[in-house]
Design a protein around this motif. Sequence first.
Motif, mmCIF file in Angstrom:
data_model
loop_
_atom_site.group_PDB
_atom_site.id
_atom_site.type_symbol
_atom_site.label_atom_id
_atom_site.label_comp_id
_atom_site.label_asym_id
_atom_site.label_seq_id
_atom_site.Cartn_x
_atom_site.Cartn_y
_atom_site.Cartn_z
ATOM 1 N N LEU A 63 21.115 25.466 44.381
ATOM 2 C CA LEU A 63 22.211 26.107 45.561
ATOM 3 C C LEU A 63 21.273 27.524 46.651
ATOM 4 N N LEU A 64 21.632 26.445 48.032
ATOM 5 C CA LEU A 64 21.708 27.086 48.410
ATOM 6 C C LEU A 64 22.251 28.617 49.342
ATOM 7 N N VAL A 65 23.074 29.402 49.395
ATOM 8 C CA VAL A 65 23.793 30.386 49.526
ATOM 9 C C VAL A 65 23.340 30.811 50.834
ATOM 10 N N LEU A 66 24.270 30.474 52.434
ATOM 11 C CA LEU A 66 24.386 30.642 53.552
ATOM 12 C C LEU A 66 25.591 31.009 53.507
ATOM 13 N N ASP A 67 25.813 32.654 54.691
ATOM 14 C CA ASP A 67 26.629 33.276 54.944
ATOM 15 C C ASP A 67 27.733 32.504 56.055
ATOM 16 N N ALA A 68 28.706 31.989 55.982
ATOM 17 C CA ALA A 68 29.355 31.181 57.540
ATOM 18 C C ALA A 68 29.148 32.525 58.565
ATOM 19 N N THR A 69 28.702 33.406 58.419
ATOM 20 C CA THR A 69 28.996 34.236 59.248
ATOM 21 C C THR A 69 27.608 34.483 60.212
ATOM 22 N N THR A 70 27.359 33.780 59.737
ATOM 23 C CA THR A 70 26.161 34.091 60.378
ATOM 24 C C THR A 70 25.456 33.296 61.201
ATOM 25 N N GLY A 71 26.679 32.185 61.244
ATOM 26 C CA GLY A 71 26.391 30.885 62.346
ATOM 27 C C GLY A 71 25.321 30.322 62.128
ATOM 28 N N GLN A 72 24.732 30.011 63.380
ATOM 29 C CA GLN A 72 23.582 29.042 64.013
ATOM 30 C C GLN A 72 22.101 29.925 62.976
ATOM 31 N N ASN A 73 22.557 30.891 62.692
ATOM 32 C CA ASN A 73 20.602 31.179 62.054
ATOM 33 C C ASN A 73 20.869 30.698 60.635
ATOM 34 N N GLY A 74 22.383 30.176 59.941
ATOM 35 C CA GLY A 74 22.779 30.021 58.742
ATOM 36 C C GLY A 74 21.819 28.717 58.465
ATOM 37 N N LEU A 75 21.566 27.416 59.718
ATOM 38 C CA LEU A 75 20.773 26.699 59.752
ATOM 39 C C LEU A 75 19.397 27.172 59.690
ATOM 40 N N ALA A 76 18.886 27.603 60.608
ATOM 41 C CA ALA A 76 18.021 28.061 60.533
ATOM 42 C C ALA A 76 16.707 28.221 59.265
ATOM 43 N N GLN A 77 17.571 28.919 58.801
ATOM 44 C CA GLN A 77 17.568 29.213 57.074
ATOM 45 C C GLN A 77 17.402 28.210 56.427
ATOM 46 N N ALA A 78 18.344 27.481 55.934
ATOM 47 C CA ALA A 78 18.729 26.367 55.890
ATOM 48 C C ALA A 78 17.579 25.357 55.566
ATOM 49 N N ARG A 79 16.741 24.929 56.840
ATOM 50 C CA ARG A 79 16.041 24.307 57.068
ATOM 51 C C ARG A 79 14.808 24.877 55.723
ATOM 52 N N VAL A 80 14.669 25.817 56.750
ATOM 53 C CA VAL A 80 12.986 26.266 55.602
ATOM 54 C C VAL A 80 13.292 26.897 54.304
ATOM 55 N N PHE A 81 14.601 26.569 53.263
ATOM 56 C CA PHE A 81 14.575 26.798 52.351
ATOM 57 C C PHE A 81 14.525 25.230 51.231
ATOM 58 N N SER A 82 15.372 24.800 52.462
ATOM 59 C CA SER A 82 15.158 22.826 51.936
ATOM 60 C C SER A 82 13.445 22.378 51.951
ATOM 61 N N GLU A 83 12.779 23.470 52.294
ATOM 62 C CA GLU A 83 11.961 22.366 52.619
ATOM 63 C C GLU A 83 10.892 23.115 51.604
#
Length: 442
Positions: free
Chosen positions: A364-384
Amino acid sequence: MAIVSDTLMWIVIAVAAVVVVALVAGLIVARNRRISLEREREEKPKAGRYQAGGGIAFAPGGEDAPPRHPVEERTEADGEPGVGDDAAVPRDAPRRGLVDVGLPEEQPLPQPRQAPEPEVPAAPPEPEPEEVPSAEGRIERLRGRLSKSRSALGQSLLGLLGAGDLDEDSWQDVEDTLLVADLGASTTTEIVQRLRAQLSARGVRTSDDARALLSEVLTEALGADSDRAVRALPHTVDGTKQPAVVLVAGVNGTGKTTTTGKLARVLVSQGRSVVLGAADTFRAAAADQLQTWSQRVGAEVVRGKEGADPASVAFDAVKRGVDAQADAVLIDTAGRLHTKTGLMDELGKVKRVVEKQAKVDEVLLVLDATTGQNGLAQARVFSEVIDVTGIVLTKLDGTAKGGIVFQVQRELGVPVKLVGLGEGPDDLAPFEAAAFVDALLD
Ligand SMILES: Nc1nc2c(ncn2[C@@H]2O[C@H](COP(=O)(O)OP(=O)(O)OP(=O)(O)O)[C@@H](O)[C@H]2O)c(=O)[nH]1
């Protein structure tokens, strides 16, 4: 005289032959009929064009088989038999017919005790699992908490679409609204294209029509039929019960520990045994925080010394879960910036080490919804690095940017499984596309 008796004899022989032929023919016809009836009976269950309407419901084994036709469970409320029922007696009939029921075997009467049993010290009372509101209750809460997202997205869209024929400027406004709500460029373009096509095709005139269309298009964009089940229930490997292993990761402060505790609470309240792994060894407070959750919900916690190798703590937690035959092991990892290669490598190691003894069932990747676009960049790296299988979007209660859900799912192909709606212990809800869109548009 001789001629007359010869003729009589031939007549008798002819009659006998006719009777024998008739008997044989009768037998053959009767036999054929029986065979064809049996065939009919054999072929009946094939039911060639039968299509099951729903999926097969599974239940854990080891329980007593239910009676074959439990009358009280029949669904017909109108007295009509349903598919699969025998000629059922309607629910409201004054009397039911005879039903064969298994009678309990006669039990010998309990004998009075000869001598008092030695006193066994009473076990400490099991902590009562705290009551957790139902999923429906959580969705209601979601409606309430999404007020900010609502004003930003749903209401503006409804206002624009409900106004009738849209000119180019109005479509530009629709696009801007979607972009501001963090739906991302490609999702926005796709949604606008679908809205434009459908709006004229359907001749949308009233605000109710506009709402229905918007709801349909947005729900579809969210993937209404994604599998959002959190894999946190045990399974069997070579006949041995294995706990589900859930790894919780994300950048600092997104709500990993809180989510791990909330998830444990839901599981324990459903009678599941949970081991928590405090693999956040950077911050002593994080392990303390998880320990507090464990006491609160009645779960065991495995923690290491401050600064210990997080992979070894995670390994120990899973080992403990396997040994104790727990249902789930939830591992809380330290927050780390996705841009820090060393820390991301360490996270990869945590997963690899755990997998030496058990498969990680859910990442489970926990993303903070308030960070907007930055959350997407985080998600990409964690997913890799750790092959994320589900997203938890926290702090949706405090943002107008709920649209990140659309983007994350689309770009990573990973479903949002849970949403955090506040700091309270019950503020974790399942993510449901239709309910989420409803909440945006209500
Ligand atoms: N409003 C709101 N606050 C939340 C939610 N989830 C977590 N929080 C808060 O966010 C803060 C950080 O939560 P933690 O669970 O400590 O976050 P973490 O990711 O474990 O933090 P690190 O271990 O430091 O990376 C806490 O104050 C939580 O109460 C949520 O869904 N909504």
